[in-house]
Design a protein around this motif. Structure first.
Motif, PDB file in Angstrom:
ATOM      1  N   ASP A 114      41.865  52.776  38.282  1.00  0.00           N
ATOM      2  CA  ASP A 114      42.728  52.920  37.105  1.00  0.00           C
ATOM      3  C   ASP A 114      43.251  51.563  36.645  1.00  0.00           C
ATOM      4  N   VAL A 115      43.388  50.646  37.586  1.00  0.00           N
ATOM      5  CA  VAL A 115      44.005  49.352  37.307  1.00  0.00           C
ATOM      6  C   VAL A 115      43.286  48.270  38.109  1.00  0.00           C
ATOM      7  N   VAL A 116      43.144  47.096  37.498  1.00  0.00           N
ATOM      8  CA  VAL A 116      42.667  45.917  38.229  1.00  0.00           C
ATOM      9  C   VAL A 116      43.631  44.775  37.946  1.00  0.00           C
ATOM     10  N   THR A 117      43.879  43.962  38.962  1.00  0.00           N
ATOM     11  CA  THR A 117      44.791  42.833  38.789  1.00  0.00           C
ATOM     12  C   THR A 117      44.302  41.643  39.597  1.00  0.00           C
ATOM     13  N   VAL A 118      44.597  40.461  39.096  1.00  0.00           N
ATOM     14  CA  VAL A 118      44.275  39.208  39.787  1.00  0.00           C
ATOM     15  C   VAL A 118      45.500  38.309  39.688  1.00  0.00           C
ATOM     16  N   THR A 119      45.949  37.785  40.821  1.00  0.00           N
ATOM     17  CA  THR A 119      47.103  36.892  40.843  1.00  0.00           C
ATOM     18  C   THR A 119      46.661  35.528  41.357  1.00  0.00           C
ATOM     19  N   PHE A 120      46.647  34.553  40.467  1.00  0.00           N
ATOM     20  CA  PHE A 120      46.283  33.172  40.791  1.00  0.00           C
ATOM     21  C   PHE A 120      44.912  33.069  41.459  1.00  0.00           C
ATOM     22  N   GLY A 121      43.950  33.841  40.958  1.00  0.00           N
ATOM     23  CA  GLY A 121      42.607  33.776  41.500  1.00  0.00           C
ATOM     24  C   GLY A 121      41.534  33.669  40.439  1.00  0.00           C
ATOM     25  N   LEU A 122      41.861  34.049  39.207  1.00  0.00           N
ATOM     26  CA  LEU A 122      40.845  34.085  38.152  1.00  0.00           C
ATOM     27  C   LEU A 122      40.220  32.716  37.921  1.00  0.00           C
ATOM     28  N   ARG A 123      41.012  31.670  38.026  1.00  0.00           N
ATOM     29  CA  ARG A 123      40.475  30.334  37.722  1.00  0.00           C
ATOM     30  C   ARG A 123      39.520  29.830  38.799  1.00  0.00           C
ATOM     31  N   ASN A 124      39.438  30.528  39.930  1.00  0.00           N
ATOM     32  CA  ASN A 124      38.516  30.123  40.991  1.00  0.00           C
ATOM     33  C   ASN A 124      37.147  30.793  40.885  1.00  0.00           C
ATOM     34  N   PHE A 125      36.988  31.704  39.931  1.00  0.00           N
ATOM     35  CA  PHE A 125      35.694  32.374  39.752  1.00  0.00           C
ATOM     36  C   PHE A 125      34.740  31.457  38.994  1.00  0.00           C
ATOM     37  N   VAL A 126      33.497  31.485  39.373  1.00  0.00           N
ATOM     38  CA  VAL A 126      32.529  30.558  38.797  1.00  0.00           C
ATOM     39  C   VAL A 126      32.291  30.820  37.310  1.00  0.00           C
ATOM     40  N   ASP A 127      32.439  32.057  36.853  1.00  0.00           N
ATOM     41  CA  ASP A 127      32.233  32.413  35.443  1.00  0.00           C
ATOM     42  C   ASP A 127      33.349  33.375  35.039  1.00  0.00           C
TER      43      ASP A 127
END
Length: 230
Positions: A114-127
């Motif tokens: 129902d929900v997805v969240t990212v805390t201070f991790g999105l900028r570490n994804f390659v794309d």
């Protein structure tokens, strides 16, 4: 010790976080002067979780945020690319489901959450855009996404001070409490290279999310982005 570069090669990023897992939560609190706790609280409020909702906490690290989200009565899964982070979370007793997961190829069925969240991790994804599309795949129609991530201050003089003085100091603050101070040099560089609030909102929209909105925190050093899957 492994230090990832701004090309964010997945193996290097995972190994780098493995190497800092033991002291990661403490280093975050030191570097942010305790604001990390406040940002997690604001993220939880933005999520507005309901009992029984299925929540994917992606790039969850040691699952510190995942455990806090379960207080809402939601069923929460911690997913991270770093096995070291997840193992550290288990070691210190964070009793939530944990899954090793690549943000580019999440090991979950379509419409599973129902929900997805990212805390201070999105900028570490390659794309970034591809990962946002993959997050949309595993969230049901009408489901929500909340991203808490560093940003760029909008007030130009403060942005100058933040980039020229604030970011270079972060690795020095982490040095006494981190097992791999070089990792925090990468983190500071990745913060400086990350887009501003409107630019990230445009990336989120291109990835297929709708109703994209954002809220700056601490003069724009951090921002919350919210969106809905159509």
């Amino acid at each position: 010790m492994v230090r990832a570069g701004l090309d964010k090669k997945p193996r290097e990023v995972a190994e780098m976080f493995d190497g800092v897992a033991r002291g990661y939560d403490r280093a975050n609190s030191v570097m942010t002067v305790g604001f990390d706790r406040r940002w997690r609280i604001k993220t939880a409020r933005a999520l507005d979780l309901k009992p029984g909702e299925r929540v994917l906490d992606l790039a969850a690290g040691t699952a510190i945020s995942t455990v806090e989200y379960t207080g809402s009565g939601a069923w929460c899964v911690a997913a991270d690319f770093s096995l070291g982070m997840l193992e550290r979370g288990k070691e210190i007793g964070r009793d939530v489901p944990m899954v090793a997961a690549d943000a580019m190829r999440l090991p979950f069925a379509d419409n599973a959450f129902d929900v997805v969240t990212v805390t201070f991790g999105l900028r570490n994804f390659v794309d970034t855009e591809a990962s946002l599309r993959e997050m949309a795949r595993v969230v049901r129609s009408g489901g929500r996404m909340v991203i808490c991530e560093v940003s760029q201050p909008q007030f130009r003089p403060f942005r100058f001070l933040y980039q020229r003085l604030g970011l270079p100091v972060l690795p020095l603050l982490a040095r006494p409490v981190s097992s791999n101070p070089e990792a925090y040099r990468y983190l500071a560089e990745s913060m400086g290279a990350w887009p501003g609030q409107r630019e990230l909102a445009e990336i989120i929209s291109r990835a297929g999310w709708t109703e994209v909105a954002w809220r700056p925190l601490n003069l724009g050093v951090v921002a919350l982005h919210r969106a809905v899957k159509p």
